[in-house]
Design a protein around this motif. Structure first.
Motif, PDB file in Angstrom:
ATOM      1  N   LYS A 220       1.430   7.273  -1.875  1.00 11.16           N
ATOM      2  CA  LYS A 220       2.709   6.487  -2.133  1.00 11.16           C
ATOM      3  C   LYS A 220       2.710   5.243  -1.246  1.00 11.16           C
ATOM      4  CE  LYS A 220       5.239  10.423  -0.792  1.00 11.16           C
ATOM      5  NZ  LYS A 220       6.390  10.988  -0.779  1.00 11.16           N
ATOM      6  N   CYS A 221       3.461   4.283  -1.293  1.00  9.52           N
ATOM      7  CA  CYS A 221       3.393   3.073  -0.472  1.00  9.52           C
ATOM      8  C   CYS A 221       4.440   3.415   0.579  1.00  9.52           C
ATOM      9  CB  CYS A 221       4.314   1.943  -1.260  1.00  9.52           C
ATOM     10  SG  CYS A 221       4.395   0.403  -0.172  1.00  9.52           S
ATOM     11  N   ALA A 222       4.151   3.159   1.832  1.00  6.55           N
ATOM     12  CA  ALA A 222       4.964   3.592   2.836  1.00  6.55           C
ATOM     13  C   ALA A 222       5.501   2.320   3.594  1.00  6.55           C
ATOM     14  CB  ALA A 222       3.862   4.354   3.998  1.00  6.55           C
ATOM     15  N   GLU A 223       5.551   1.435   3.047  1.00 11.86           N
ATOM     16  CA  GLU A 223       6.002   0.033   3.486  1.00 11.86           C
ATOM     17  C   GLU A 223       7.213  -0.486   2.526  1.00 11.86           C
ATOM     18  OE1 GLU A 223       4.964  -1.460   6.531  1.00 11.86           O
ATOM     19  OE2 GLU A 223       6.953  -2.111   6.561  1.00 11.86           O
ATOM     20  N   LEU A 224       8.384  -0.456   2.920  1.00 14.56           N
ATOM     21  CA  LEU A 224       9.554  -0.945   2.003  1.00 14.56           C
ATOM     22  C   LEU A 224       9.077  -2.290   1.868  1.00 14.56           C
ATOM     23  CD1 LEU A 224      12.214  -0.400   0.860  1.00 14.56           C
ATOM     24  CD2 LEU A 224      13.162  -1.578   2.697  1.00 14.56           C
ATOM     25  N   CYS A 225       9.004  -2.479   0.215  1.00 15.21           N
ATOM     26  CA  CYS A 225       8.261  -3.582  -0.310  1.00 15.21           C
ATOM     27  C   CYS A 225       9.170  -4.236  -1.468  1.00 15.21           C
ATOM     28  CB  CYS A 225       6.796  -3.698  -0.749  1.00 15.21           C
ATOM     29  SG  CYS A 225       6.902  -2.074  -2.033  1.00 15.21           S
ATOM     30  N   GLY A 226      10.340  -3.614  -1.693  1.00 17.22           N
ATOM     31  CA  GLY A 226      11.254  -4.237  -2.428  1.00 17.22           C
ATOM     32  C   GLY A 226      11.847  -2.966  -3.542  1.00 17.22           C
TER      33      GLY A 226
ATOM     34  N   TYR B 158      11.503  -1.590  -6.408  1.00 16.89           N
ATOM     35  CA  TYR B 158      11.044  -0.284  -6.914  1.00 16.89           C
ATOM     36  C   TYR B 158      10.037   0.162  -6.153  1.00 16.89           C
ATOM     37  CZ  TYR B 158      13.709  -1.543 -10.915  1.00 16.89           C
ATOM     38  OH  TYR B 158      14.513  -1.818 -11.797  1.00 16.89           O
ATOM     39  N   HIS B 159      10.047  -0.111  -4.471  1.00 22.19           N
ATOM     40  CA  HIS B 159       9.108   0.549  -3.579  1.00 22.19           C
ATOM     41  C   HIS B 159       8.940   1.949  -3.850  1.00 22.19           C
ATOM     42  CE1 HIS B 159       7.893   1.876   0.283  1.00 22.19           C
ATOM     43  NE2 HIS B 159       8.731   2.471   0.538  1.00 22.19           N
ATOM     44  N   SER B 160      10.151   2.908  -4.256  1.00 24.95           N
ATOM     45  CA  SER B 160      10.112   4.287  -4.229  1.00 24.95           C
ATOM     46  C   SER B 160       9.211   4.786  -5.431  1.00 24.95           C
ATOM     47  CB  SER B 160      11.624   4.684  -4.436  1.00 24.95           C
ATOM     48  OG  SER B 160      12.166   4.357  -5.467  1.00 24.95           O
ATOM     49  N   LEU B 161       9.124   3.713  -6.462  1.00 28.57           N
ATOM     50  CA  LEU B 161       8.168   4.096  -7.563  1.00 28.57           C
ATOM     51  C   LEU B 161       6.761   3.715  -7.444  1.00 28.57           C
ATOM     52  CD1 LEU B 161      10.564   3.135 -10.402  1.00 28.57           C
ATOM     53  CD2 LEU B 161      10.388   5.423  -9.365  1.00 28.57           C
ATOM     54  N   MET B 162       6.356   3.404  -6.373  1.00 26.80           N
ATOM     55  CA  MET B 162       5.189   2.658  -6.062  1.00 26.80           C
ATOM     56  C   MET B 162       4.196   4.021  -5.493  1.00 26.80           C
ATOM     57  SD  MET B 162       3.887  -0.635  -3.886  1.00 26.80           S
ATOM     58  CE  MET B 162       2.238  -0.942  -3.477  1.00 26.80           C
ATOM     59  N   LEU B 163       3.859   4.819  -6.617  1.00 29.91           N
ATOM     60  CA  LEU B 163       3.212   6.054  -6.351  1.00 29.91           C
ATOM     61  C   LEU B 163       1.851   5.957  -6.863  1.00 29.91           C
ATOM     62  CD1 LEU B 163       6.121   8.262  -7.409  1.00 29.91           C
ATOM     63  CD2 LEU B 163       5.781   7.420  -4.812  1.00 29.91           C
TER      64      LEU B 163
ATOM     65  N   ILE C 213       4.052  -7.069   2.001  1.00 35.18           N
ATOM     66  CA  ILE C 213       3.507  -5.878   2.676  1.00 35.18           C
ATOM     67  C   ILE C 213       3.734  -4.640   1.768  1.00 35.18           C
ATOM     68  CG2 ILE C 213       3.325  -4.771   4.949  1.00 35.18           C
ATOM     69  CD1 ILE C 213       4.465  -7.227   6.590  1.00 35.18           C
ATOM     70  N   HIS C 214       2.559  -3.946   1.913  1.00 34.56           N
ATOM     71  CA  HIS C 214       2.511  -2.502   1.374  1.00 34.56           C
ATOM     72  C   HIS C 214       1.928  -1.721   2.321  1.00 34.56           C
ATOM     73  CE1 HIS C 214       3.947  -3.929  -2.744  1.00 34.56           C
ATOM     74  NE2 HIS C 214       3.015  -4.747  -2.699  1.00 34.56           N
ATOM     75  N   SER C 215       2.023  -0.380   2.052  1.00 37.58           N
ATOM     76  CA  SER C 215       0.908   0.482   3.096  1.00 37.58           C
ATOM     77  C   SER C 215       0.500   1.507   2.316  1.00 37.58           C
ATOM     78  CB  SER C 215       1.742   1.032   4.043  1.00 37.58           C
ATOM     79  OG  SER C 215       1.347   1.950   4.902  1.00 37.58           O
TER      80      SER C 215
HETATM   81 CU   LIG Z   1       4.543  -1.285  -1.569  1.00 36.83          CU
END
Ligand SMILES: [Cu+2]
Length: 297
Positions: A230-236, A238-243, A195-197
């Protein structure tokens, strides 16, 4: 004594007048939401809902605080008091008041939220632009769809944000989603794994990308500019780098961008065949990059 009372009464009046006369900045008028009015055709409704809700709730807060302070001061224990104060119960006017008022507040919030949400979620029948966005750990694929001939679509494959070591990321390597100003846009939201957002901050809207389920988003970008996504759903990990960035450009600049993708050979439908989640029913294992997407399924 009388003049003292008048002076006390003048203080709140003066305070309210100063607040009212000082005027509000644009930031305050939109309740500090991180956008500008008219960024998309939907943001004004969201700003209105947010700001009005806060004004109503602040009103509730002020009345509640005032009643609490008033009760504490007026009914404080005095020196001559003995035993328990008069015990009250079943005060019908008060009970009716605190049942009816919250009921109308909740119904009001529900009505305006449902109304604006229905408007924002309403599908555009014939969008000018259709883009499939895939979330993938930890980046994005943007597929600018040719709805007539899927094979003529063009795509951009993003990579996860590259850290510079000083706490920043390399802006030049972030995935970029191009959108044409003033055109109706349909975004198809899918996930390749977990899941991503999909969240474009300035658009005041985010929506989940769920493996095996397709979500949609419809809007018209109305201001040129670069916006943070950005991705707004904790996805693993490197979630914080999903920009990513969103660039809203003129329709001609948008077409020119699609041409550069075409000239680079990024042509085709970058569909579900590249999903890496093999646990879904009917999902084929990933095929090699470059394989004919139209032959699968
Ligand atoms: Cu994500």
């Amino acid at each position: 004594m009388r003049s003292k009372r008048r002076l006390l009464a003048a203080i709140p009046v003066a305070a309210i007048s100063i607040l009212a006369l000082s005027g509000c900045t644009e930031q305050q008028l939109q309740g500090w939401l991180p956008t500008e009015r008219g960024t998309t055709n939907h943001v004004n409704a969201t700003i209105g809902l947010w700001v009005t809700s806060w004004i109503v709730l602040l009103g509730v807060g002020v009345i509640t605080w005032a009643l609490i302070i008033w009760a504490v001061v007026v009914y404080r224990r005095r020196k001559a008091d003995k035993g328990l104060p008069v015990q009250l119960r079943y005060n019908m006017p008060i009970e009716i008041f605190y049942t009816i008022v919250p009921l109308f507040l909740v119904l009001g919030f529900f009505f305006f939220t449902a109304r604006d949400q229905a408007d924002i979620e309403k599908p555009t029948a014939n969008p000018d632009v259709t883009i499939t966005v895939y979330g993938k750990r930890w980046a994005w694929d943007f597929n600018y769809m040719d709805t007539q001939t899927k094979a003529n679509s063009v795509y951009y494959q993003g990579i996860q944000a590259q850290e510079l070591g000083d706490g920043n990321v390399d802006e030049s390597k972030l995935p970029v989603l191009y959108l044409p100003k003033g055109k109706t846009v349909k975004i198809i939201l899918k996930s390749r794994d977990v899941i991503h957002s999909f969240w474009v901050v300035d658009f005041l809207y985010k929506k989940d990308m769920i493996p095996g389920k397709t979500n949609y988003e419809y809007f018209t970008p109305e201001k040129e500019g670069t916006y943070t996504g950005k991705c707004a759903e904790l996805c693993g990990e490197y979630h914080s780098l999903m920009l990513f960035n969103v660039k809203v450009v003129s329709p001609s600049a948008y077409e020119a961008y699609l041409d550069t993708l075409r000239n680079e050979g990024n042509v085709g439908d970058l569909g579900d065949q590249y999903n890496t989640n093999t646990n879904e029913p009917d999902n084929k294992t990933p095929v090699a990059a470059g394989a004919d997407s139209t032959s699968s399924k």
